[in-house]
Enzyme design. Structure first.
Site, PDB file in Angstrom:
ATOM      1  N   ASN A  42       6.174   1.110   8.248  1.00 34.77           N
ATOM      2  CA  ASN A  42       5.931   0.232   7.104  1.00 34.77           C
ATOM      3  C   ASN A  42       6.154  -1.215   7.525  1.00 34.77           C
ATOM      4  O   ASN A  42       7.010  -1.533   8.349  1.00 34.77           O
ATOM      5  CB  ASN A  42       6.785   0.615   5.881  1.00 34.77           C
ATOM      6  CG  ASN A  42       8.246   0.851   6.174  1.00 34.77           C
ATOM      7  OD1 ASN A  42       8.622   1.212   7.288  1.00 34.77           O
ATOM      8  ND2 ASN A  42       9.079   0.662   5.178  1.00 34.77           N
ATOM      9  N   ILE A  43       5.318  -2.082   6.963  1.00 34.99           N
ATOM     10  CA  ILE A  43       5.338  -3.508   7.306  1.00 34.99           C
ATOM     11  C   ILE A  43       5.510  -4.280   6.008  1.00 34.99           C
ATOM     12  O   ILE A  43       4.580  -4.343   5.192  1.00 34.99           O
ATOM     13  CB  ILE A  43       4.029  -3.916   8.020  1.00 34.99           C
ATOM     14  CG1 ILE A  43       3.798  -3.045   9.270  1.00 34.99           C
ATOM     15  CG2 ILE A  43       4.066  -5.399   8.384  1.00 34.99           C
ATOM     16  CD1 ILE A  43       2.408  -3.198   9.877  1.00 34.99           C
ATOM     17  N   GLU A  44       6.708  -4.818   5.815  1.00 34.07           N
ATOM     18  CA  GLU A  44       6.998  -5.489   4.545  1.00 34.07           C
ATOM     19  C   GLU A  44       6.594  -6.951   4.579  1.00 34.07           C
ATOM     20  O   GLU A  44       6.240  -7.503   5.628  1.00 34.07           O
ATOM     21  CB  GLU A  44       8.490  -5.324   4.220  1.00 34.07           C
ATOM     22  CG  GLU A  44       8.830  -3.848   4.027  1.00 34.07           C
ATOM     23  CD  GLU A  44      10.223  -3.592   3.509  1.00 34.07           C
ATOM     24  OE1 GLU A  44      11.079  -4.497   3.583  1.00 34.07           O
ATOM     25  OE2 GLU A  44      10.452  -2.459   3.024  1.00 34.07           O
ATOM     26  N   CYS A  53       2.436   0.432   3.684  1.00 38.90           N
ATOM     27  CA  CYS A  53       3.220   1.636   3.974  1.00 38.90           C
ATOM     28  C   CYS A  53       2.901   2.172   5.373  1.00 38.90           C
ATOM     29  O   CYS A  53       1.827   1.915   5.929  1.00 38.90           O
ATOM     30  CB  CYS A  53       2.895   2.734   2.973  1.00 38.90           C
ATOM     31  SG  CYS A  53       3.466   2.420   1.303  1.00 38.90           S
ATOM     32  N   GLU A  55       2.167   5.192   6.296  1.00 40.35           N
ATOM     33  CA  GLU A  55       1.030   6.112   6.344  1.00 40.35           C
ATOM     34  C   GLU A  55      -0.274   5.345   6.471  1.00 40.35           C
ATOM     35  O   GLU A  55      -1.170   5.701   7.245  1.00 40.35           O
ATOM     36  CB  GLU A  55       0.982   6.978   5.072  1.00 40.35           C
ATOM     37  CG  GLU A  55       2.203   7.842   4.863  1.00 40.35           C
ATOM     38  CD  GLU A  55       3.276   7.163   4.012  1.00 40.35           C
ATOM     39  OE1 GLU A  55       3.547   5.966   4.230  1.00 40.35           O
ATOM     40  OE2 GLU A  55       3.854   7.853   3.154  1.00 40.35           O
ATOM     41  N   CYS A  91       3.493   7.600  -1.132  1.00 37.86           N
ATOM     42  CA  CYS A  91       3.278   6.954  -2.429  1.00 37.86           C
ATOM     43  C   CYS A  91       1.862   7.248  -2.918  1.00 37.86           C
ATOM     44  O   CYS A  91       1.017   7.773  -2.181  1.00 37.86           O
ATOM     45  CB  CYS A  91       3.523   5.448  -2.331  1.00 37.86           C
ATOM     46  SG  CYS A  91       2.131   4.521  -1.636  1.00 37.86           S
ATOM     47  N   CYS A  94      -1.013   5.683  -0.873  1.00 37.42           N
ATOM     48  CA  CYS A  94      -1.248   6.385   0.405  1.00 37.42           C
ATOM     49  C   CYS A  94      -1.929   7.739   0.179  1.00 37.42           C
ATOM     50  O   CYS A  94      -2.780   8.149   0.971  1.00 37.42           O
ATOM     51  CB  CYS A  94       0.061   6.552   1.162  1.00 37.42           C
ATOM     52  SG  CYS A  94       0.684   4.978   1.808  1.00 37.42           S
TER      53      CYS A  94
HETATM   54  N1  THU Z   1       6.960   3.119   1.919  1.00 39.03           N
HETATM   55  C1  THU Z   1       6.185   3.695   2.879  1.00 39.03           C
HETATM   56  O1  THU Z   1       6.106   3.213   4.022  1.00 39.03           O
HETATM   57  N2  THU Z   1       5.490   4.810   2.554  1.00 39.03           N
HETATM   58  C2  THU Z   1       5.495   5.383   1.323  1.00 39.03           C
HETATM   59  O2  THU Z   1       4.726   6.308   1.077  1.00 39.03           O
HETATM   60  C3  THU Z   1       6.412   4.908   0.296  1.00 39.03           C
HETATM   61  C4  THU Z   1       7.086   3.611   0.566  1.00 39.03           C
HETATM   62  C5  THU Z   1       7.711   1.903   2.267  1.00 39.03           C
HETATM   63  C6  THU Z   1       7.211   0.653   1.598  1.00 39.03           C
HETATM   64  C7  THU Z   1       8.439  -0.225   1.634  1.00 39.03           C
HETATM   65  O3  THU Z   1       8.459  -0.931   2.859  1.00 39.03           O
HETATM   66  C8  THU Z   1       9.601   0.739   1.618  1.00 39.03           C
HETATM   67  O4  THU Z   1       9.064   2.015   1.895  1.00 39.03           O
HETATM   68  C9  THU Z   1      10.347   0.783   0.311  1.00 39.03           C
HETATM   69  O5  THU Z   1       9.474   0.982  -0.745  1.00 39.03           O
END
Ligand code: THU
Length: 136
Positions: A42-44, A53, A55, A91, A94
């Protein structure tokens, strides 16, 4: 490739996550029909909604390199620097992106470790999904 190998790749992908805000790292490993593995974390973003996310990172990496046929995706998530406590389910966004590319054989593996995981079909996680067939 064994599911355990794919899970290991997802666990390793967590280390590449960029998570300065949530400190929750997710790793995904996507297995292509060609037998390759694409990893993603995941890349915020400071503008939270711009976060990508794990995925989708893995799927978009693969699609951007011409792969469109996928057999499975393994997902693992937990607090930064810690082993996963819970299964990290994808999520809704995704799941919808998976819907675009998943065939009948596609499997989603949520893992806490290489020996503790659950396997799903997309239909179980996204029943009555909206796909290309819906707009023909
Ligand atoms: N996140 C994912 O990488 N995949 C998901 O299916 C659900 C959420 C990440 C997004 C964010 O960086 C962190 O989890 C918290 O929500």
């Amino acid at each position: 490739m064994q599911y355990q190998d794919l899970i290991q790749a997802a666990l390793e992908a967590r280390e590449m996550a960029y998570v300065p805000y949530s400190h929750y790292t997710v790793g995904a490993a996507l297995l292509t029909a060609e037998g390759e593995t694409y990893q993603g974390g995941n890349i915020e973003n400071a503008s939270y909604g711009a976060t990508n996310c794990a995925e989708r990172t893995a799927i978009f990496k693969a699609v951007s390199e011409g792969r469109r046929s996928f057999l499975a995706i393994a997902i693992a998530g937990g607090m930064e620097g810690k082993e996963p406590v819970d299964y990290a389910y994808p999520c809704g966004i995704c799941r919808q992106v998976m819907q675009e590319f998943a065939g009948e054989d596609f499997r989603i593996i949520v893992a806490r470790s290489v020996s503790d995981y659950k396997i799903y079909r997309l239909e179980e996680l996204l029943p009555h999904g909206f796909g290309g067939g819906s707009i023909q």
